[in-house]
Design an enzyme around this catalytic site. Structure first.
Site: not given
Ligand code: UD1
Ligand code: MG
Length: 477
Positions: A32, A100, A189, A247, A353
């Site tokens: 996003r 995930g 969360n 995000n 500068r």
């Molecule tokens: C996640 C939580 C959500 C919470 C939010 C807080 C889950 C399923 N959801 O959602 O409940 O409110 O964070 O900010 O956990 N990442 C990985 N590998 C992956 C996917 C993600 O390392 O396969 C890392 C991303 O780089 C990021 C973090 O995990 O730093 C969170 O991932 P993101 O996809 O942003 O989850 P949210 O939709 O924000």
């Molecule tokens: Mg996130």
């Protein structure tokens, strides 16, 4: 999938004496953001967001930091070199496919030996404090685990934390999977957890992808534990902004502003006047002394220090510079890698500068540009001047429109101007050369040779007046 090992009775185990390990999840695509760059490298408050999270993990007493990388892994790892970060307590863990957050944390398992308390942070939640992590670790002590939650007026895309009538944790539902009633829940969360290892890894093995995003959700592990009757503690963040995750680009702006606001509040408590905080951008890396007055539209960034009792007027931009106590920077001046001593007055519309050094009481006026130039004590450069690769002595006076011609098209050359020298207006100083102490150059001169101390150098053609010129012209017509 394997059942969790029921033998690990977490309810009675205590974290006392267990090693504390931080796991930062930073492998996600961050779709996003609509960016080619990995999300966790995007800047907030003057630093890549991952650097904030790393700093927090370091301050929370973790002996080891695992950073899970995947999307753009090499670029993310190069952060340590680019930002000069100490790498010795960091272990990079690869998540080859971003399936995930649950899958991301599972990749840490081979790097965790025996029992440990895992503090799990998201690389995209940079406002979290070390204090919060400490509290989470304490909350998880003797329990299955703990999660940080916050009440937000605009919960947006964050996961909603559901509790039962008794206030006991039930599960987390992602916004994408939530029904309208669940979406209306404002308890979110924060994406920060404390877990006991190895128990958590057993739960991660039970997760599946049966959800709207087809991902292995870490959040589901907490729901499974609650189903099993395990005690999952919720730690409510007093400062709800700690839960802001990034995000998309709008979230980035929100978090950036929140980081700046935190710092502005602190500076004001410490005795700095910031007349319009909402229109002022001071990065958290910047220090400012008490009794300094800051007008609107000022931006201070990077490794910058402003001393006490300074005045920074409207529109001043300062990066990686030092301004000592009592200096005044007038409107719309720009300082980049510059050093300004006490009692100097700079601007309006001045540009210092890299390598500009002003000694005590020096003055730089409007439309003056300096580069790799030192101005001596109380030296004055008041109008329309370029000084590059120059040293100007104490009490010297540089007239309007003076230019150091420092570049011959191939090399740069130095100009040295002595103490008390007077460089007349519109003098071109063709470097390399030295203007001796107390020497003078005549206005409009092009100086190509050094001038001895005390001498007057005149480097221009003598004026010739032709009488009756105007009448002659008229007669011709
Ligand atoms: C996640 C939580 C959500 C919470 C939010 C807080 C889950 C399923 N959801 O959602 O409940 O409110 O964070 O900010 O956990 N990442 C990985 N590998 C992956 C996917 C993600 O390392 O396969 C890392 C991303 O780089 C990021 C973090 O995990 O730093 C969170 O991932 P993101 O996809 O942003 O989850 P949210 O939709 O924000
Ligand atoms: Mg996130």
């Amino acid at each position: 999938m394997a059942e969790p090992s029921r033998s690990s009775n977490t309810a009675s185990s205590s974290s006392v004496g267990k090693p504390r390990i931080a796991v930062i999840l930073a492998a996600g695509k961050g779709t996003r953001m609509r960016s080619r760059r990995p999300k966790v490298l995007h800047p907030v408050g003057g630093r890549p967001m991952l650097e904030w999270v790393l700093d927090t993990a370091r301050h929370s007493g973790c002996e080891k930091i695992l950073i899970v990388v995947g999307h753009g892994a090499e670029e993310v790892k190069s952060l340590v070199g680019e930002r000069n970060i100490d790498e010795q307590d960091i272990t990079w863990v690869e998540q080859h496919q971003q399936l995930g957050t649950g899958h991301a944390l599972a990749q840490a398992e081979p790097h965790v030996d025996g029992e440990a308390t895992l503090l799990v942070l998201s690389g995209d939640v940079p406002l979290v404090t070390a204090e919060t992590l400490e509290k989470l670790a304490t909350a998880a002590d003797g329990r299955w685990g703990a999660a940080a939650v916050a009440e937000l007026d605009e919960p947006g895309t964050l996961g909603r934390v559901l509790i039962d009538d008794a206030g006991k944790f039930v599960r987390i539902v992602e916004a994408a999977d939530a029904n309208p009633a669940e979406l209306a829940v404002r308890r979110v969360n924060a994406g920060l957890y404390a877990f006991s290892a190895p128990t958590i890894f057993d739960y991660l093995r039970r997760l599946n992808t049966a959800n709207a995003q087809g991902e292995i959700y870490l959040t589901d592990a907490l729901g499974l534990a609650a189903d099993d009757g395990e005690d999952v503690a919720l730690h409510t963040l007093k400062d709800f902004s700690e839960a802001f995750g990034i995000n998309d680009r709008k979230d980035q702006a929100t978090v950036h502003r929140a980081l700046l606001d935190r710092h502005l509040q602190q500076l004001m408590s410490d005795g700095v006047s910031i007349l319009e905080p909402a229109r002022t951008a001071i990065e958290p890396t910047v220090t400012v002394g008490a009794e300094t007055l800051i007008h609107p539209e000022v931006s201070l960034s990077g490794n910058t220090h402003i001393g006490p009792g300074c005045v920074l007027h409207q529109g001043v931009h300062i990066t990686d510079s030092r301004v000592e106590g009592g200096a005044e920077i007038k409107p719309y001046s720009i300082l980049d890698h510059a050093q300004v001593a006490g009692e100097c007055i700079v601007g309006p519309f001045a540009r210092l500068r890299p390598g500009s050094v002003l000694l005590r009481g020096a003055r730089v006026g409007n439309f003056v540009e300096t580069k790799k130039t030192q101005l001596g004590v109380e030296a004055k450069v008041s109008h329309l001047t370029y000084l590059g690769d120059a040293t100007v002595g104490d009490n010297a006076n540089i007239g309007a429109g003076v230019v150091t011609c420092n570049y011959d098209g191939v090399n740069k050359h130095r100009t040295v101007i002595g103490d008390g020298a007077f460089v007349g207006s519109d003098t071109m100083l063709v470097a390399p050369l030295t203007i001796g102490d107390d020497a003078t150059t005549a206005a409009g001169s092009t100086i190509t040779e050094s001038v001895p101390p005390g001498a007057l150098a005149v480097g221009r053609s003598r004026q010739r007046n032709i009488s009756d010129w105007a009448r002659r012209q008229r007669r011709k017509k």
